[in-house]
Design a protein around this motif. Structure first.
Motif, short mmCIF file in Angstrom:
data_model
loop_
_atom_site.label_atom_id
_atom_site.label_comp_id
_atom_site.label_asym_id
_atom_site.label_seq_id
_atom_site.Cartn_x
_atom_site.Cartn_y
_atom_site.Cartn_z
N VAL A 1 0.51 -1.29 0.17
CA VAL A 1 0.20 -0.04 -0.15
C VAL A 1 0.93 1.51 0.39
CG1 VAL A 1 -1.60 1.33 1.48
CG2 VAL A 1 -2.16 -0.94 0.87
N VAL A 2 1.85 1.51 0.41
CA VAL A 2 3.39 2.37 1.03
C VAL A 2 3.56 2.38 -0.59
CG1 VAL A 2 4.54 3.56 2.47
CG2 VAL A 2 3.46 1.96 3.08
N ASP A 3 4.14 1.34 -1.10
CA ASP A 3 4.85 1.66 -2.25
C ASP A 3 3.86 1.75 -3.41
OD1 ASP A 3 7.05 0.09 -1.16
OD2 ASP A 3 6.54 -1.60 -2.11
N ALA A 4 2.50 1.57 -3.51
CA ALA A 4 1.20 2.22 -4.86
C ALA A 4 1.48 4.10 -4.30
CB ALA A 4 -0.60 1.58 -4.21
N MET A 5 1.40 4.05 -2.92
CA MET A 5 1.28 5.82 -2.59
C MET A 5 2.65 6.31 -3.09
SD MET A 5 -1.49 6.02 0.38
CE MET A 5 0.03 4.88 1.90
N SER A 6 3.33 5.53 -2.97
CA SER A 6 4.51 6.30 -3.40
C SER A 6 4.78 6.39 -4.94
CB SER A 6 5.80 5.64 -2.53
OG SER A 6 6.20 5.60 -1.17
N ASP A 7 4.82 5.54 -5.53
CA ASP A 7 4.51 5.29 -6.86
C ASP A 7 4.07 7.00 -7.44
OD1 ASP A 7 6.48 3.21 -7.45
OD2 ASP A 7 4.52 1.83 -7.34
N SER A 8 2.67 5.92 -6.94
CA SER A 8 1.93 7.93 -7.85
C SER A 8 2.25 9.32 -7.16
CB SER A 8 0.34 7.39 -6.43
OG SER A 8 0.48 8.27 -5.54
N MET A 9 3.09 8.96 -6.00
CA MET A 9 3.60 10.50 -5.80
C MET A 9 4.73 10.36 -7.09
SD MET A 9 2.04 12.19 -2.79
CE MET A 9 0.91 11.99 -4.61
N LYS A 10 5.31 9.83 -7.34
CA LYS A 10 6.53 10.13 -7.89
C LYS A 10 6.42 10.63 -9.54
CE LYS A 10 9.43 5.53 -6.43
NZ LYS A 10 9.54 3.87 -6.65
N SER A 11 5.03 10.04 -10.01
CA SER A 11 4.82 10.70 -11.25
C SER A 11 4.57 11.79 -10.68
CB SER A 11 3.01 9.86 -11.62
OG SER A 11 2.31 10.44 -10.71
N LEU A 12 4.48 12.63 -10.32
CA LEU A 12 4.23 14.08 -9.43
C LEU A 12 5.02 15.10 -9.75
CD1 LEU A 12 1.35 14.10 -7.52
CD2 LEU A 12 0.89 14.72 -10.32
N SER A 13 6.50 14.13 -10.38
CA SER A 13 8.06 15.04 -9.49
C SER A 13 7.63 16.05 -10.70
CB SER A 13 8.92 14.02 -9.91
OG SER A 13 8.81 13.30 -11.60
N ILE A 14 7.81 16.26 -11.85
CA ILE A 14 7.10 16.98 -13.10
C ILE A 14 6.46 18.24 -12.63
CG2 ILE A 14 6.01 15.99 -14.28
CD1 ILE A 14 8.40 18.79 -15.05
#
Length: 534
Positions: free
Chosen positions: A355-368
């Motif tokens: 679950v934590v990894d899923a939320m972390s991955d979604s944040m990675k896509s927001l870097s730009i």
């Protein structure tokens, strides 16, 4: 008889096609002249600072339209441009650089909403739901279902581009239809119908936050909720689905003709098997759906009864209630809960770390996006501090009133401007962050509410997504198209999508005018049409 026609008609058709190709190439060339949106905000912020110094030196001002008892109204009733390059202005910039960023309304709301969507996307629930919807549709309803699924996929950001568009091409080919027609229908729904949906997604708090910041140039206490355009979005979903079906069946697919397998870039693409929804995925979808219904039932219990605990504590209304003010929290739970349940049933989520990894991955896509927000927040703050937004709004509103440009014609013109700007600046958030501080205050002073202005913007922003190479996923769509027709170029794809763009723009604008000016309906819960409300 097919293939008949005079030489003159063939020549005219060829000439028209050539002119269209030149026009589309021109749009692409102009768009390529623009820098990255982040760099664009940097240069615009610098330009704004210099402009504030020049206009302040010449004492540029307008009459303040606000009531005489407004706290920050000047003694002489004028609004002056403020110099941000003097000592006081530079000190203000330095002191507030960080708080401009952290206090930018769209930032927090988008991050929270995307955490929930990230769980649903990472678990595979949204992908399985899209595949189940499209693959189980009756043959006569495939086109309509593909467009509808494309519209609904917008709640999960790029998933529609990555999953649905290639899937639609494969399904159409498996049915003996032209695969590019399936690609076009899905692309039209995902991108052309970007601002239509039955559900609230991450784009809604993003745009409403920018609208709120712009509205506060005129009214510092104005609040624009994520649900501001929900009613209009729901109606738009059915309109765009129907229009997408019509354009695909009556215009695009007939113009493509019968598909020739020899056109494929790689013949192996024609042998790809469509991944069916497995039994465990179906079970996961059923229980995820049940959890959604239970959650919606609990929400209804808090707002439907007159004494509902999430109604406004003083007025007892849904408008201005904790429910609407906290709608982003409910978006988070609406996706996170069923996504988690689906993942546990299918095994895609095995423990809390997943679950934590899923939320972390979604944040990675927001870097730009986070980088973009930093500079967009500075630009918005400078616009407000310098009073340039107020001065331009008052001057623009005065000009519009003087020439008598009001009502539907004014809003149609605004939609067309947004559609043209979108051809060269494909990011919805970047375009709105630049244009909202100008147009929202201006149109507010002509008598229209920010929520309604935002709804008009979203029409223009969505309908030309599918014909501009500046759209971030345009290259991906082109690559998918080339698998089935190797000589597909940028101009070819644009020309194929142009009928969708034109008909969507016309039909959606008509719906908007009828909705607002004929029926007088609100575009969202508690949303006003006019400012101030009357």
């Amino acid at each position: 008889m097919q293939g008949s026609g005079s030489p003159n008609s063939n020549f005219e058709s060829s000439a028209n096609s050539s002119r269209m190709q030149r026009f589309l190439k021109g749009v692409e060339w102009l768009g390529n002249l623009l820098p990255h949106p982040v760099i664009l905000f940097v240069w615009m912020s610098v330009f704004l600072l210099i402009l504030s110094a020049i206009l302040s030196y010449f004492r540029v001002s307008v009459i303040d339209p606000r009531p005489a008892d407004t706290a920050d109204r000047s003694a002489d009733g004028m609004i002056y441009v403020v110099n941000l390059l003097n000592g006081e202005g530079l000190a203000r910039i330095i002191e507030n650089l960080v708080t401009n960023f952290t206090g930018f309304v769209p930032l927090g709301t988008v991050l929270v909403a995307l955490l929930g969507v990230g769980i649903a996307e990472h678990s595979g629930m949204i992908s399985a739901a899209m595949r189940s919807l499209v693959m189980n549709a009756p043959k006569k309803m495939v086109t309509l279902t593909v467009v509808f699924a494309g519209i609904m996929s917008n709640t999960a950001s790029e998933l529609g581009y990555v999953v649905l568009i290639p899937l639609a091409a494969m399904i159409f080919h498996s049915l003996g239809r032209h695969p590019l027609a399936g690609l076009a229908a899905a692309f039209a729904g995902v991108s052309g119908g970007y601002s239509a949906n039955l559900l609230l997604g991450t784009v809604d708090p993003l745009l409403s936050g920018i609208t709120q910041e712009a509205a506060r140039i005129i009214d510092p206490a104005y609040v624009v909720g994520a649900e501001a355009n929900w009613y209009f979005m729901i109606a738009s979903t059915f309109l765009i689905s129907g229009l997408g079906y019509f354009v695909t069946e009556k215009i695009v697919e007939p113009s493509l003709g019968k598909y020739n397998p020899n056109d494929a870039e790689d013949a192996s693409v024609l042998d790809n098997q469509i991944e069916k929804v497995s039994a465990i995925e179906k079970k996961g979808l059923i229980w995820a759906g049940i959890s959604m219904l239970i959650f919606c039932g609990l929400l209804a219990w808090t707002i439907v009864p007159a004494d509902g605990i999430l109604r406004h504590p003083e007025t007892g209304l849904v408008s201005g209630s904790p429910f609407l003010n906290g709608i982003v929290v409910f978006i988070f739970v609406f996706f996170a809960l069923p996504g988690y349940i689906y993942g546990k049933i299918t095994g895609s989520i095995k423990n809390n770390q997943d679950v934590v990894d899923a939320m972390s991955d979604s944040m990675k896509s927001l870097s730009i996006y986070i980088v973009l927000v930093f500079f967009a927040a500075q630009f918005t703050a400078f616009f407000k501090w310098s009073n340039l937004g107020s001065v331009m709004a008052v001057a623009g509103a005065t000009f519009l009133n003087d020439i008598g440009l009001t009502g539907p014609l004014l809003l149609v013109g605004f939609i067309l401007i947004c559609a043209v700007v979108n051809l060269m600046l494909g990011s919805a958030s970047a375009q709105w962050a630049i244009t909202a501080p100008i147009f929202v205050p201006m149109l507010m002073l002509t008598g229209y509410a920010p929520e309604m202005i935002q709804a008009a913007y979203r029409i223009g922003d969505s309908t030309t997504n599918i014909i501009t190479p500046m759209m971030s996923y345009f290259g991906l769509i082109l690559a998918v198209a080339m698998r089935y027709k190797k000589d597909t170029g940028v101009g070819t794809l644009m020309a194929m999508m142009l009928p969708y763009s034109m008909i969507f723009l016309f039909g959606w604008t008509v719906l908007f005018c009828v909705w607002v000016f004929v029926l007088g309906l609100p575009v969202g819960p508690g949303a006003e049409t006019f400012y101030p409300a009357r």
